[in-house]
Design a protein around this motif. Structure first.
Motif, PDB file in Angstrom:
ATOM      1  N   LYS A  89       0.848  -1.192   0.000  1.00 28.49           N
ATOM      2  CA  LYS A  89       0.000   0.000   0.000  1.00 28.49           C
ATOM      3  C   LYS A  89       0.885   1.243   0.000  1.00 28.49           C
ATOM      4  O   LYS A  89       1.981   1.236   0.565  1.00 28.49           O
ATOM      5  CB  LYS A  89      -0.898   0.005   1.230  1.00 28.49           C
ATOM      6  N   ASP A  90       0.363   2.323  -0.607  1.00 23.18           N
ATOM      7  CA  ASP A  90       1.093   3.584  -0.595  1.00 23.18           C
ATOM      8  C   ASP A  90       0.805   4.325   0.713  1.00 23.18           C
ATOM      9  O   ASP A  90       0.105   3.808   1.597  1.00 23.18           O
ATOM     10  CB  ASP A  90       0.761   4.424  -1.835  1.00 23.18           C
ATOM     11  N   ALA A  91       1.317   5.544   0.847  1.00 19.62           N
ATOM     12  CA  ALA A  91       1.173   6.321   2.083  1.00 19.62           C
ATOM     13  C   ALA A  91      -0.282   6.621   2.417  1.00 19.62           C
ATOM     14  O   ALA A  91      -0.635   6.803   3.578  1.00 19.62           O
ATOM     15  CB  ALA A  91       1.967   7.627   1.965  1.00 19.62           C
ATOM     16  N   GLN A  92      -1.154   6.651   1.405  1.00 17.00           N
ATOM     17  CA  GLN A  92      -2.572   6.909   1.627  1.00 17.00           C
ATOM     18  C   GLN A  92      -3.375   5.623   1.842  1.00 17.00           C
ATOM     19  O   GLN A  92      -4.588   5.655   1.968  1.00 17.00           O
ATOM     20  CB  GLN A  92      -3.187   7.680   0.444  1.00 17.00           C
ATOM     21  N   GLY A  93      -2.684   4.489   1.854  1.00 23.30           N
ATOM     22  CA  GLY A  93      -3.357   3.217   2.077  1.00 23.30           C
ATOM     23  C   GLY A  93      -3.949   2.594   0.828  1.00 23.30           C
ATOM     24  O   GLY A  93      -4.657   1.601   0.906  1.00 23.30           O
ATOM     25  N   GLN A  94      -3.642   3.165  -0.339  1.00 28.13           N
ATOM     26  CA  GLN A  94      -4.139   2.622  -1.605  1.00 28.13           C
ATOM     27  C   GLN A  94      -3.201   1.521  -2.099  1.00 28.13           C
ATOM     28  O   GLN A  94      -1.985   1.627  -1.947  1.00 28.13           O
ATOM     29  CB  GLN A  94      -4.235   3.726  -2.669  1.00 28.13           C
ATOM     30  N   PRO A  95      -3.760   0.449  -2.694  1.00 31.00           N
ATOM     31  CA  PRO A  95      -2.904  -0.641  -3.186  1.00 31.00           C
ATOM     32  C   PRO A  95      -1.949  -0.165  -4.284  1.00 31.00           C
ATOM     33  O   PRO A  95      -2.326   0.632  -5.141  1.00 31.00           O
ATOM     34  CB  PRO A  95      -3.891  -1.652  -3.755  1.00 31.00           C
ATOM     35  N   ILE A  96      -0.724  -0.644  -4.222  1.00 36.21           N
ATOM     36  CA  ILE A  96       0.254  -0.443  -5.285  1.00 36.21           C
ATOM     37  C   ILE A  96       0.209  -1.700  -6.136  1.00 36.21           C
ATOM     38  O   ILE A  96       0.428  -2.800  -5.636  1.00 36.21           O
ATOM     39  CB  ILE A  96       1.663  -0.237  -4.716  1.00 36.21           C
TER      40      ILE A  96
END
Length: 102
Positions: A89-96
């Motif tokens: 996950k990125d810093a915003q919690g979105q999947p990479i």
């Protein structure tokens, strides 16, 4: 324990013969189990039976895909398939998600 990441394979498949699809599923599952590199979950078909999706997960999803490369490339129904690998996950919690094409 390492976190598991999703691996999703999407491909076009006009289902007329489920035996081939089931055999491919079995080959993937056996390979993952034997090599202990992840888990095969299931497959699903869209309502028109034109799109198939395999669901898997692994603590090392790139190793999983490399380990399955022979099976995936040898399958005539997976030509042009799209593979999505969740890498965290990125810093915003979105999947990479990394995308590959067969």
């Amino acid at each position: 324990m390492a976190e598991n990441h999703d691996v999703i394979i999407k491909f076009n498949y006009k289902v007329e013969d489920f035996d081939y699809l089931d055999q491919l599923q079995e080959n993937i599952d056996e390979t993952l189990t034997h090599r202990r590199i992840g888990e095969y979950d299931s497959y699903e078909l869209d309502e028109d039976n034109n799109l198939a999706i395999f669901y898997m997960s692994s603590h090392d999803p790139e190793l999983m895909v490399r380990s399955l490369t022979g099976i995936l490339q040898d399958s005539p129904i997976l030509k042009g398939a799209k593979i999505d690998i969740e890498m965290g996950k990125d810093a915003q919690g979105q999947p990479i998600v990394k995308e590959y094409q067969l």
